[in-house]
Design a protein around this motif. Structure first.
Motif, PDB file in Angstrom:
ATOM      1  N   LEU A  97       3.737  10.059  -7.443  1.00 23.28           N
ATOM      2  CA  LEU A  97       4.896  10.435  -8.246  1.00 23.28           C
ATOM      3  C   LEU A  97       5.206   9.316  -9.235  1.00 23.28           C
ATOM      4  N   PRO A  98       5.061   9.576 -10.524  1.00 27.72           N
ATOM      5  CA  PRO A  98       5.317   8.518 -11.514  1.00 27.72           C
ATOM      6  C   PRO A  98       6.736   7.963 -11.406  1.00 27.72           C
ATOM      7  N   GLY A  99       6.827   6.656 -11.357  1.00 29.45           N
ATOM      8  CA  GLY A  99       8.116   5.987 -11.273  1.00 29.45           C
ATOM      9  C   GLY A  99       8.594   5.724  -9.859  1.00 29.45           C
ATOM     10  N   ALA A 100       7.995   6.361  -8.873  1.00 30.97           N
ATOM     11  CA  ALA A 100       8.443   6.199  -7.491  1.00 30.97           C
ATOM     12  C   ALA A 100       8.195   4.779  -6.975  1.00 30.97           C
ATOM     13  N   GLY A 101       7.114   4.171  -7.407  1.00 34.21           N
ATOM     14  CA  GLY A 101       6.823   2.805  -6.981  1.00 34.21           C
ATOM     15  C   GLY A 101       7.871   1.824  -7.451  1.00 34.21           C
ATOM     16  N   GLN A 102       8.321   1.983  -8.684  1.00 33.09           N
ATOM     17  CA  GLN A 102       9.361   1.109  -9.204  1.00 33.09           C
ATOM     18  C   GLN A 102      10.687   1.347  -8.481  1.00 33.09           C
ATOM     19  N   VAL A 103      10.991   2.598  -8.161  1.00 32.31           N
ATOM     20  CA  VAL A 103      12.226   2.898  -7.435  1.00 32.31           C
ATOM     21  C   VAL A 103      12.183   2.273  -6.041  1.00 32.31           C
ATOM     22  N   ILE A 104      11.060   2.378  -5.351  1.00 35.58           N
ATOM     23  CA  ILE A 104      10.926   1.774  -4.022  1.00 35.58           C
ATOM     24  C   ILE A 104      11.069   0.258  -4.115  1.00 35.58           C
ATOM     25  N   ASN A 105      10.578  -0.327  -5.201  1.00 33.43           N
ATOM     26  CA  ASN A 105      10.709  -1.769  -5.404  1.00 33.43           C
ATOM     27  C   ASN A 105      12.113  -2.185  -5.807  1.00 33.43           C
ATOM     28  N   GLY A 106      12.994  -1.230  -6.025  1.00 30.56           N
ATOM     29  CA  GLY A 106      14.369  -1.547  -6.390  1.00 30.56           C
ATOM     30  C   GLY A 106      14.587  -1.723  -7.875  1.00 30.56           C
TER      31      GLY A 106
ATOM     32  N   TYR B  94       0.823  -1.206   0.000  1.00 29.28           N
ATOM     33  CA  TYR B  94       0.000   0.000   0.000  1.00 29.28           C
ATOM     34  C   TYR B  94       0.861   1.262   0.000  1.00 29.28           C
ATOM     35  N   LEU B  95       1.999   1.213   0.657  1.00 25.17           N
ATOM     36  CA  LEU B  95       2.915   2.346   0.635  1.00 25.17           C
ATOM     37  C   LEU B  95       3.489   2.540  -0.773  1.00 25.17           C
ATOM     38  N   VAL B  96       3.808   1.444  -1.424  1.00 27.59           N
ATOM     39  CA  VAL B  96       4.293   1.513  -2.805  1.00 27.59           C
ATOM     40  C   VAL B  96       3.194   2.059  -3.718  1.00 27.59           C
ATOM     41  N   LEU B  97       1.969   1.640  -3.499  1.00 24.66           N
ATOM     42  CA  LEU B  97       0.845   2.117  -4.307  1.00 24.66           C
ATOM     43  C   LEU B  97       0.663   3.625  -4.158  1.00 24.66           C
ATOM     44  N   VAL B  98       0.710   4.124  -2.939  1.00 26.21           N
ATOM     45  CA  VAL B  98       0.556   5.562  -2.706  1.00 26.21           C
ATOM     46  C   VAL B  98       1.688   6.329  -3.372  1.00 26.21           C
ATOM     47  N   ALA B  99       2.905   5.841  -3.239  1.00 31.22           N
ATOM     48  CA  ALA B  99       4.048   6.511  -3.864  1.00 31.22           C
ATOM     49  C   ALA B  99       3.925   6.513  -5.380  1.00 31.22           C
ATOM     50  N   ALA B 100       3.469   5.408  -5.952  1.00 25.53           N
ATOM     51  CA  ALA B 100       3.330   5.308  -7.407  1.00 25.53           C
ATOM     52  C   ALA B 100       2.238   6.230  -7.932  1.00 25.53           C
ATOM     53  N   VAL B 101       1.179   6.402  -7.166  1.00 20.30           N
ATOM     54  CA  VAL B 101       0.100   7.291  -7.594  1.00 20.30           C
ATOM     55  C   VAL B 101       0.543   8.747  -7.507  1.00 20.30           C
TER      56      VAL B 101
ATOM     57  N   VAL C 290      -0.037   4.801 -19.889  1.00 19.52           N
ATOM     58  CA  VAL C 290       1.219   4.226 -19.399  1.00 19.52           C
ATOM     59  C   VAL C 290       1.369   4.495 -17.905  1.00 19.52           C
ATOM     60  N   TYR C 291       0.920   5.648 -17.439  1.00 23.45           N
ATOM     61  CA  TYR C 291       0.942   5.964 -16.008  1.00 23.45           C
ATOM     62  C   TYR C 291       0.122   4.939 -15.220  1.00 23.45           C
ATOM     63  N   ALA C 292      -1.061   4.618 -15.723  1.00 18.09           N
ATOM     64  CA  ALA C 292      -1.903   3.626 -15.047  1.00 18.09           C
ATOM     65  C   ALA C 292      -1.233   2.252 -15.031  1.00 18.09           C
ATOM     66  N   ILE C 293      -0.602   1.883 -16.131  1.00 19.51           N
ATOM     67  CA  ILE C 293       0.119   0.608 -16.194  1.00 19.51           C
ATOM     68  C   ILE C 293       1.274   0.610 -15.186  1.00 19.51           C
ATOM     69  N   ALA C 294       1.979   1.736 -15.064  1.00 19.97           N
ATOM     70  CA  ALA C 294       3.110   1.834 -14.136  1.00 19.97           C
ATOM     71  C   ALA C 294       2.645   1.704 -12.691  1.00 19.97           C
ATOM     72  N   VAL C 295       1.503   2.298 -12.361  1.00 23.80           N
ATOM     73  CA  VAL C 295       0.967   2.185 -10.998  1.00 23.80           C
ATOM     74  C   VAL C 295       0.617   0.732 -10.692  1.00 23.80           C
ATOM     75  N   MET C 296      -0.062   0.077 -11.620  1.00 22.09           N
ATOM     76  CA  MET C 296      -0.418  -1.332 -11.404  1.00 22.09           C
ATOM     77  C   MET C 296       0.820  -2.211 -11.309  1.00 22.09           C
ATOM     78  N   ASP C 297       1.805  -1.950 -12.161  1.00 20.96           N
ATOM     79  CA  ASP C 297       3.040  -2.725 -12.154  1.00 20.96           C
ATOM     80  C   ASP C 297       3.757  -2.602 -10.804  1.00 20.96           C
ATOM     81  N   ALA C 298       3.873  -1.394 -10.306  1.00 25.65           N
ATOM     82  CA  ALA C 298       4.559  -1.185  -9.026  1.00 25.65           C
ATOM     83  C   ALA C 298       3.825  -1.888  -7.888  1.00 25.65           C
ATOM     84  N   TYR C 299       2.500  -1.760  -7.867  1.00 24.85           N
ATOM     85  CA  TYR C 299       1.732  -2.394  -6.798  1.00 24.85           C
ATOM     86  C   TYR C 299       1.807  -3.915  -6.870  1.00 24.85           C
TER      87      TYR C 299
END
Length: 98
Positions: free
Chosen positions: A25-34, A16-23, A73-82
């Motif tokens: 700031l674009p790309g933040a979820g992937q960065v948090i995931n490493g 859920y923290l990754v989801l909030v970050a991804a929503v 692509v933003y929506a895909i990135a959010v789903m991917d990170a989560y």
């Protein structure tokens, strides 16, 4: 695996923290995931497809209609990170539960 090895293994970030970050700031979820390279690729395609749809959209379209490619692509990135964060969370939980 014993408990000592479990304490040395780093716990993944909560999905859920990754989801909030991804929503927020674009790309933040992937960065948090490493996965910073994946974040850069997602941002590149967001900007590229956003630019293309702005150029190709008919005059008078709404903001969402003009930037539909980038928003997609933003929506895909959010789903991917989560989903990646959720997968890692569940793998950690099942491996070290009990």
């Amino acid at each position: 695996m014993d408990r000592l090895e479990a304490t040395r293994t780093r716990r993944p970030v909560h999905p859920y923290l990754v989801l909030v970050a991804a929503v927020l700031l674009p790309g933040a979820g992937q960065v948090i995931n490493g996965m910073p390279t994946r974040a850069l690729v997602m941002i590149f395609f967001m900007l590229s497809l956003g630019f293309v749809t702005v150029q190709l959209a008919a005059p008078g379209r709404s903001f969402v209609g003009q930037h539909a490619g980038g928003i997609f692509v933003y929506a895909i990135a959010v789903m991917d990170a989560y989903f990646m964060a959720r997968y890692r969370w569940e793998m950690f939980r099942t491996r070290f539960a009990g």
